[in-house]
Enzyme design. Structure first.
Site, PDB file in Angstrom:
ATOM      1  N   ASP A 175      22.952  21.128  17.020  1.00 51.52           N
ATOM      2  CA  ASP A 175      24.593  20.807  16.627  1.00 51.52           C
ATOM      3  C   ASP A 175      24.434  22.221  15.385  1.00 51.52           C
ATOM      4  O   ASP A 175      24.392  22.322  14.043  1.00 51.52           O
ATOM      5  CB  ASP A 175      25.481  19.918  15.833  1.00 51.52           C
ATOM      6  CG  ASP A 175      25.721  19.055  17.146  1.00 51.52           C
ATOM      7  OD1 ASP A 175      25.458  19.434  18.411  1.00 51.52           O
ATOM      8  OD2 ASP A 175      26.331  17.968  16.481  1.00 51.52           O
ATOM      9  N   ASP A 196      24.296  21.452  22.554  1.00 57.35           N
ATOM     10  CA  ASP A 196      25.056  21.538  21.670  1.00 57.35           C
ATOM     11  C   ASP A 196      24.956  23.088  21.356  1.00 57.35           C
ATOM     12  O   ASP A 196      25.832  22.580  19.580  1.00 57.35           O
ATOM     13  CB  ASP A 196      25.508  21.098  21.432  1.00 57.35           C
ATOM     14  CG  ASP A 196      26.311  19.510  22.033  1.00 57.35           C
ATOM     15  OD1 ASP A 196      25.669  20.169  23.801  1.00 57.35           O
ATOM     16  OD2 ASP A 196      26.579  18.542  22.531  1.00 57.35           O
TER      17      ASP A 196
END
Ligand code: NAG
Ligand code: NAG
Ligand code: NAG
Ligand code: NAG
Length: 336
Positions: A175, A196
């Site tokens: 992230d 991600d």
């Protein structure tokens, strides 16, 4: 308001809330001229010693571009630009020498995030909630040691409209870049991570950026997790980028059912998983994932998921021209 309830379970409500709160702006945009420069440094002779103190000195409601010249140094601080402080140009010396670094991380697993955890966006080393922002030549790093245990550790969270980043680096593992909401432009940036590592539901263009995977030899990572929940114009568009690095990567996985990601004229090393995209268990009817004009060993679409879209003509142009996120020309109206 802080992004304090950003989690998988609350994202639906949260995105609606923020969209409705941020839709009505009637503001006269500032001239691109920089009205004033203030300096930050660690060895004296500058206006401030910390980046946050310099930001705090910008008056609420500011409407003229103020340059914050962050001279070389590693600034170990968590930095936030609140939404009241617009028209900041945050300029470092270079990504090698001006580094903003902190190591917050979520201590919960994705499935078990709850109110006690440090939630996703709160882990960001750098957060900008203000509209009309520019950063140049700065590294934003979340230095949490993911080798001990992988956790959410955001390097930067971008939540305002009209935000651009030139020659910046974003470093973490999971992230890395919360490209949360609004219209953003990333030019010649280096974005590094494994899981991600570009996520959120902004309408963003990544122009001539390097997307660097640091996924290890086991398992696959995901470059993007676009999180669009309704049929609006948001999406992540990669133009003239390079996808490279060490570990195997999906180009994206569908955080929400309208996830939208386009790779255009991008060079892909052979680290892209042949299937390309991951539905993450979603019904993919409204997911828009596409590639056009890409090159390199990773760009072979022979074994891509069947539901990848083939975009041509106007369907493609809506993503790769200014109509995507720059119809009002905001990018050229910022200081360059
Ligand atoms: C920022 O400050 C440094 C050190 O004083 C200086 O060398 C540099 O030119 C300044 N940059 C800008 C854009 O003003
Ligand atoms: C996460 O950290 C918070 C604050 O330090 C603590 O209250 C909570 O119990 C921790 N949760 C887990 C799952 O370790
Ligand atoms: C996709 O969009 C259509 C029409 O916009 C809607 O009826 C349908 O429920 C959506 N499907 C999903 C999985 O969200
Ligand atoms: C973004 O920039 C455009 C063009 O300069 C301007 O019209 C718009 O008001 C800006 N958006 C915000 C939220 O300030």
């Amino acid at each position: 308001m802080k992004f304090s309830i950003f989690s998988f379970s609350s994202s639906f409500f949260f995105f609606f809330f923020f969209f409705s709160a941020c839709t009505f702006h009637h503001r006269v945009i500032a001239d691109a001229t920089v009205a004033k420069t203030i300096t930050v440094g660690q060895s004296g002779g500058t206006d401030f010693n910390t980046v946050q103190d310099a930001i705090n000195s910008v008056p609420d409601g500011n409407n003229q571009w103020i340059r914050i010249n962050v001279t070389q140094g590693t600034y170990k601080e968590k930095v936030t630009i609140p939404k009241e402080k617009q028209f900041i140009l945050l300029e470092g010396q270079s990504t090698d020498t001006t580094i903003i670094q902190w190591d917050s991380h979520s201590n919960g697993s994705l499935a078990s995030l709850d109110a006690e955890d440090i939630l996703t966006i709160d882990t960001a080393t750098f957060t900008v909630n203000a509209d009309n922002f520019v950063a140049r030549q700065i590294t934003f790093q979340n230095s949490y040691d993911y080798k001990t245990q992988v956790h959410i550790a955001v390097a930067a969270a971008v939540g305002g409209d009209n935000s651009s980043f030139y020659n910046c680096k974003f470093l973490s593992f999971q992230d890395t870049l919360c490209d949360f909401q609004g219209r953003h432009y990333f030019s010649q940036c280096w974005i590094e991570g494994a899981v991600d590592f570009i996520f959120g539901q902004a309408a963003s263009v990544y122009d001539s950026c390097t997307i660097n995977s640091i996924m290890g030899p086991s398992g696959n990572g995901w470059v993007t997790a676009h999180a669009k929940i309704t049929s609006n114009t948001a999406g992540f568009v990669f133009k003239g980028c390079r996808v490279t690095g060490t570990g195997s990567m999906y180009l994206g996985r569908a955080w929400n059912t309208y996830s939208t990601v386009v790779f255009y004229n991008t060079a892909m090393d052979g680290i892209v998983v042949p299937a390309g995209w991951d539905s993450w268990g979603k019904n993919v009817n409204n997911v828009t994932y596409a590639e056009s004009g890409c090159t390199g060993a990773g760009s072979d679409t022979t074994n891509r998921v069947k539901w990848e879209k083939t975009l041509q003509g106007q369907d493609l142009n809506q993503f790769i021209t200014d109509s995507f996120n720059n119809a009002d020309g905001w990018i050229s109206q910022q200081p360059s």
